[in-house]
Design an enzyme around this catalytic site. Structure first.
Site, PDB file in Angstrom:
ATOM      1  N   ALA A  80      33.791  -4.517  16.723  1.00  0.00           N
ATOM      2  CA  ALA A  80      33.919  -3.055  16.635  1.00  0.00           C
ATOM      3  C   ALA A  80      34.928  -2.608  17.671  1.00  0.00           C
ATOM      4  O   ALA A  80      34.926  -3.108  18.800  1.00  0.00           O
ATOM      5  CB  ALA A  80      32.573  -2.375  16.869  1.00  0.00           C
ATOM      6  N   ALA A 139      37.123   1.288  24.249  1.00  0.00           N
ATOM      7  CA  ALA A 139      36.752  -0.121  24.413  1.00  0.00           C
ATOM      8  C   ALA A 139      36.469  -0.743  23.059  1.00  0.00           C
ATOM      9  O   ALA A 139      36.403  -0.053  22.034  1.00  0.00           O
ATOM     10  CB  ALA A 139      35.524  -0.239  25.315  1.00  0.00           C
ATOM     11  N   GLN A 140      36.316  -2.057  23.051  1.00  0.00           N
ATOM     12  CA  GLN A 140      35.887  -2.759  21.851  1.00  0.00           C
ATOM     13  C   GLN A 140      34.814  -3.775  22.228  1.00  0.00           C
ATOM     14  O   GLN A 140      34.682  -4.166  23.392  1.00  0.00           O
ATOM     15  CB  GLN A 140      37.060  -3.427  21.148  1.00  0.00           C
ATOM     16  CG  GLN A 140      37.745  -4.531  21.898  1.00  0.00           C
ATOM     17  CD  GLN A 140      39.007  -4.995  21.175  1.00  0.00           C
ATOM     18  OE1 GLN A 140      39.734  -4.209  20.567  1.00  0.00           O
ATOM     19  NE2 GLN A 140      39.298  -6.292  21.263  1.00  0.00           N
ATOM     20  N   LYS A 188      31.404  -5.744  25.925  1.00  0.00           N
ATOM     21  CA  LYS A 188      32.252  -4.565  25.743  1.00  0.00           C
ATOM     22  C   LYS A 188      33.415  -4.648  26.726  1.00  0.00           C
ATOM     23  O   LYS A 188      33.208  -4.843  27.925  1.00  0.00           O
ATOM     24  CB  LYS A 188      31.429  -3.300  25.991  1.00  0.00           C
ATOM     25  CG  LYS A 188      32.101  -2.002  25.587  1.00  0.00           C
ATOM     26  CD  LYS A 188      31.106  -0.853  25.663  1.00  0.00           C
ATOM     27  CE  LYS A 188      31.714   0.442  25.156  1.00  0.00           C
ATOM     28  NZ  LYS A 188      30.722   1.550  25.171  1.00  0.00           N
ATOM     29  N   ASP A 230      24.631  10.715  21.787  1.00  0.00           N
ATOM     30  CA  ASP A 230      25.427  10.268  20.635  1.00  0.00           C
ATOM     31  C   ASP A 230      24.529   9.447  19.711  1.00  0.00           C
ATOM     32  O   ASP A 230      24.839   8.311  19.360  1.00  0.00           O
ATOM     33  CB  ASP A 230      26.620   9.448  21.117  1.00  0.00           C
ATOM     34  CG  ASP A 230      27.684   9.266  20.047  1.00  0.00           C
ATOM     35  OD1 ASP A 230      27.662  10.010  19.049  1.00  0.00           O
ATOM     36  OD2 ASP A 230      28.535   8.368  20.197  1.00  0.00           O
TER      37      ASP A 230
END
Length: 524
Positions: A129, A134-135, A153, A288
């Site tokens: 993702a 960030a990924q 991450k 979130d």
């Protein structure tokens, strides 16, 4: 001057992208002054074919890069700033970008952990993702002779410098808007960008996200329906966050939920009650909570991920929230109004009676509906709209709470369209009210007040000593006069000499001007 030109040049590029994606076509011309209406008409001329379909603003923000993506996500929580229609458009904004290369990711991890990646992880797979900051990669670590999966991450390279540049542009716009618009000052646009800036700064230090996870893990350790992934602190730094890999079912994967025969109405209850416990009991909530960030583990517990955006409510805000909910339930609209004034949210020059009348217009329709038709989030949305008419300044913490509640209610009612939000919330809200607004809460409040008084009393001797020292100094000055050093006297003399020179020049200028006027009069 140079800085302003730089800001304007970058903002002009952003304006061009907005024009190309048809963003100006969704703005009501009546909301902007006439000169801006002409500019909007000109901007419509460069719209690309097909720009009128789909979420225009979301497309434009995605094209403009990470900082604009975050701005869009943040403004989705602020319908008071961008309007309800545009906020709904921004709700669909997906923070997804192409991943950066595996080589860059491995180099960043090795540099941050100060060891070769093969020593840090038993395996380090490709990105699963990727977002604006960030990924995430799936990796494995060795523990007790066995491989255990982890989520890693990693911050994007050079993301901080780009965010600083674009945030500078946003501050430039906010300052100019507040200079020329009373409405912008009421909405506190500079504070909006400040809040976003602080949020982004925390997201770009993954140690702080890990700390937020740790804090929530402590708060929820006894909760039956919720838990947080375990953090691997040995492999967590500013740029890298390593945590437990979650194999649960994502709440947006309805097919797997159906295959697992999950009790969907019960799942909706867990979502609502978990959020309210965090907000009311702890004053610290995941802001979130969309379905992609929530998983259901094998034990039937919710597991949240991505703690980059968190909300906090102080005791004052939690009491405010509980009292207005209780006031609406009991139809005590005057009490709801009084709570706003007591909290200092509405200026005192307004009438409590008029404000109570406006609140009644929100509350009365509730009592003509069935329970499943009533939304707490909608109630707070209408309340915040009404408070704007009474000069209530924007409260970012309440807006974030309200917007998160909208998402949470949407998730819960997606599992059970007939969910009675009030019935599900009742045990959590009632427990908090009884504990904090009932006799026990009043005793605890009195004890806390006594503690504060004790601190003040303990500091009285020090304060008294300082006051005596100041009085003695003043008495000495009165008795002996003010003594100036030779250097100070010389500086005064030089300053007075400069003043004398300028006075002399001014006198001569006036004299010459006066003579010239007399000469001109005599010539007539």
């Amino acid at each position: 001057m140079i800085s302003a030109v730089t800001h304007i040049a970058r903002l002009a590029r952003a304006g061009f992208v907005f024009a190309r994606e048809g963003v100006f076509g969704v703005i009501d011309p009546g909301l902007v002054p006439p000169p801006a209406q002409l500019l909007m008409k000109l901007a419509r001329l460069v719209e690309r074919p097909g720009a009128k379909s789909g979420p225009r603003l979301s497309r434009a923000l995605t094209r403009l890069g990470p900082a604009y993506l975050k701005l869009g996500q943040f403004l989705a929580t602020r319908p008071d700033v961008v309007g309800v229609v545009m906020a709904r458009d921004l709700e669909n904004l997906q923070d997804r970008l192409p991943p950066f290369s595996q080589v860059e990711a491995e180099a960043a991890v090795a540099q941050s952990l100060e060891k070769p990646i093969s020593q840090a992880y038993a395996s380090f797979g490709p990105s699963v993702a990727a977002a604006s900051i960030a990924q995430v990669h799936r990796g494995e670590v060795m523990r007790d002779g066995a491989r255990q999966p982890v989520a890693v991450k990693v911050l994007r390279p050079n993301v901080a410098s780009r965010f600083r540049r674009d945030l500078g542009d946003f501050f430039f716009v906010a300052r100019k808007a507040e200079q020329h618009s009373a409405e912008a000052r009421r909405l506190r646009l500079i504070e909006v960008i400040n809040t976003m800036s602080r949020s982004v700064a925390m997201e770009m230090d993954l140690r702080l996200e890990a700390a937020a996870m740790s804090e929530m893990a402590e708060n929820t350790r006894n909760d039956p329906d919720f838990r947080v992934p375990v953090i691997d602190w040995d492999r967590t730094t500013h740029n890298v966050l390593t945590m437990e890999w979650i194999d649960g079912i994502a709440l947006n994967d309805h097919a797997r939920l159906a295959q697992a025969h999950v009790d969907l109405p019960d799942l909706g209850r867990k979502v609502i009650q978990s959020f309210l416990r965090h907000a009311l009991r702890d004053g610290f909530f995941h802001a979130d909570m969309h379905p992609g960030n929530l998983f259901l583990d094998d034990a039937g517990r919710l597991v949240a991920v991505d703690f980059g955006i968190m909300g906090r409510l102080g005791l004052k805000e939690r009491r405010f929230l509980a009292e207005i909910l209780l006031g609406f339930i009991t139809r005590d609209y005057r009490r709801v109004a009084e709570v706003h004034f007591e909290a200092g949210y509405v200026p005192g020059h307004h009438s409590v009676e008029n404000f109570a009348q406006a609140i009644r217009a929100i509350g009365e329709p509730i009592h003509n509906r069935t329970a499943e038709e009533i939304s707490m989030a909608k109630l707070l949305t209408l309340l915040l709209e009404v408070t704007g008419l009474f000069d209530m300044q924007t409260r970012p913490e309440l807006i974030l709470l309200q917007k998160t509640m909208v998402v949470v209610e949407g998730v819960a009612r997606g599992f059970d369209p007939k969910l009675d939000i009030w019935k599900v919330a009742d045990p959590v809200v009632r427990e908090w009210i009884e504990r904090n607004l009932g006799p026990i809460g009043r005793i605890q409040g009195a004890m806390a007040g006594a503690g504060e008084l004790g601190k003040v009393a303990a500091s009285l001797p020090l304060m008294a000593g300082r006051a005596v020292a100041v009085l003695e100094h003043l008495e000495k000055m009165v008795r002996e006069g003010v003594t100036l050093s030779p250097e100070t006297i010389a500086a005064f003399s030089r300053a007075e000499a400069r003043k004398d020179r300028w006075r002399t020049v001014a006198v001569w200028i006036i004299a010459v001007t006066f003579i010239g006027i007399l000469w001109a009069v005599r010539q007539l």
